[in-house]
Design an enzyme around this catalytic site. Structure first.
Site, short mmCIF file in Angstrom:
data_model
loop_
_atom_site.label_atom_id
_atom_site.label_comp_id
_atom_site.label_asym_id
_atom_site.label_seq_id
_atom_site.Cartn_x
_atom_site.Cartn_y
_atom_site.Cartn_z
NE ARG A 117 -3.23 0.49 -0.64
CZ ARG A 117 -3.66 0.50 -1.90
NH1 ARG A 117 -3.41 1.55 -2.67
NH2 ARG A 117 -4.28 -0.56 -2.40
CE LYS A 152 -4.09 27.66 -6.07
NZ LYS A 152 -5.15 28.10 -7.01
CE LYS A 184 -0.97 34.54 -6.00
NZ LYS A 184 -1.30 33.11 -5.75
CD GLU A 213 -2.61 37.25 -8.57
OE1 GLU A 213 -2.51 36.01 -8.46
OE2 GLU A 213 -3.21 37.97 -7.74
CG ASP A 234 -5.40 35.88 -11.04
OD1 ASP A 234 -5.49 34.67 -11.32
OD2 ASP A 234 -5.91 36.38 -10.01
#
Length: 304
Positions: A117, A152, A184, A213, A234
């Site tokens: 596993r 992410k 950002k 951004e 964006d």
């Protein structure tokens, strides 16, 4: 600018990282070190030997196969059992069909079942990311636009998942907060403007790459004026994206090359349309945060 050293053929998985992540994965499954398997230990004799195949249950692209020999080696070492002979049939980055044998393993049955596993979880996850990335790379082939990953990622598995992106034909963006500055929207709000944020980063860390951004054409132009040479465009609609590309490209004879990335809510069905706007990159968080695993299995062969 993208760090090409992360995407070269030599940028393979670090064996020490593989050993560490396998160790942690086994500890989790076995309840510590050396741990125990309360099903396998009482049902399988220590001297029992078997052959197993690692098999793809679905079409896809494989990645992370280095975890297979590492997992069985660590299990054998933990419990003082003979080593498993592993023959990898496929290579990372290979497209495979359902039913394909990816590896052949022969050794103590206890080792195979204990490691099963853990090695499947890691290889299936990496192969799922590689498979998702390959779909994007295929969709963008011939457009001049490259698909990028993001931060992410699954906590603790970023190295594996970004490696899997490379196996699938994508390109890595920054590895973390430490290697590339990315200004950002929240940084702009906190600093007061794009120009102020870029200036603050350059003053604090003059040696790092700075990306900005931009949500509007005006922000994109401001960012270039502030010295940014890599822009994230964006969540722009088709008209705004095209206008931003035209505006920035018009500045290049004066400021030099500016790399442009489209980002935010991108899907495969609009990939070609977005690429046609003239961007260099598309960043797709879904490569890592939403990619389903590639179904792999470890099957013991009968009659051994």
């Amino acid at each position: 600018m993208i760090d090409d050293t992360l995407n070269s053929d030599a940028a393979d998985l670090d064996p020490s990282w593989v050993a560490d992540v396998v160790r942690r994965t086994l500890d989790e499954d076995l309840g510590g070190f050396p741990g125990r398997d309360v099903t396998t230990f009482p049902t399988i004799a220590p001297d029992a030997v078997a052959t197993a195949h690692l098999v793809a249950r679905a079409d896809g692209v494989v990645a992370g196969l280095a975890v297979v020999p590492e997992a069985v080696a660590q299990v054998a070492d933990r419990f003082g059992l003979p080593p498993v002979d592993v023959r990898l049939v496929a290579r990372d980055g290979d497209r495979v069909a359902a039913g394909s044998v990816l590896a052949e393993l022969r050794g103590p049955t206890r080792v195979l079942l204990v490691a099963e596993r853990s090695l499947l979880n890691l290889a299936s996850r990496a192969s799922g990311v590689a498979t998702a990335t390959r779909r994007w790379a295929d969709a963008l082939e011939g457009t001049g636009t490259t698909v990028l990953d993001t931060r992410k990622t699954t906590p603790g598995l970023r190295v594996l998942e970004k490696y899997a992106v490379r196996c699938g034909g994508g390109t890595n963006k920054r590895m973390g907060l430490h290697d590339v500055a990315m200004v950002k929207d929240n940084h702009v709000v906190a600093a007061g403007s794009v120009t102020a944020a870029v200036a603050a980063v350059r003053a604090g860390y003059p040696d790092v790459l700075v990306q900005v951004e931009a949500d509007t054409v005006d922000q994109a132009v401001e960012a270039v004026g502030a010295g940014a040479r890599f822009l994230l465009l964006d969540n722009m609609g088709p008209a705004a994206l095209a206008a931003a590309v035209v505006a920035v490209r018009a500045l290049e004879p004066t400021v030099g090359r500016v790399e442009l990335e489209a980002t935010g809510n991108l899907t495969l069905d609009v990939a070609a349309q977005v690429a046609a706007a003239g961007v260099d990159y598309m960043s797709v968080g879904a490569l890592t945060h939403s990619a389903p695993i590639l179904d792999l299995a470890l099957d013991l062969l009968p009659g051994d």
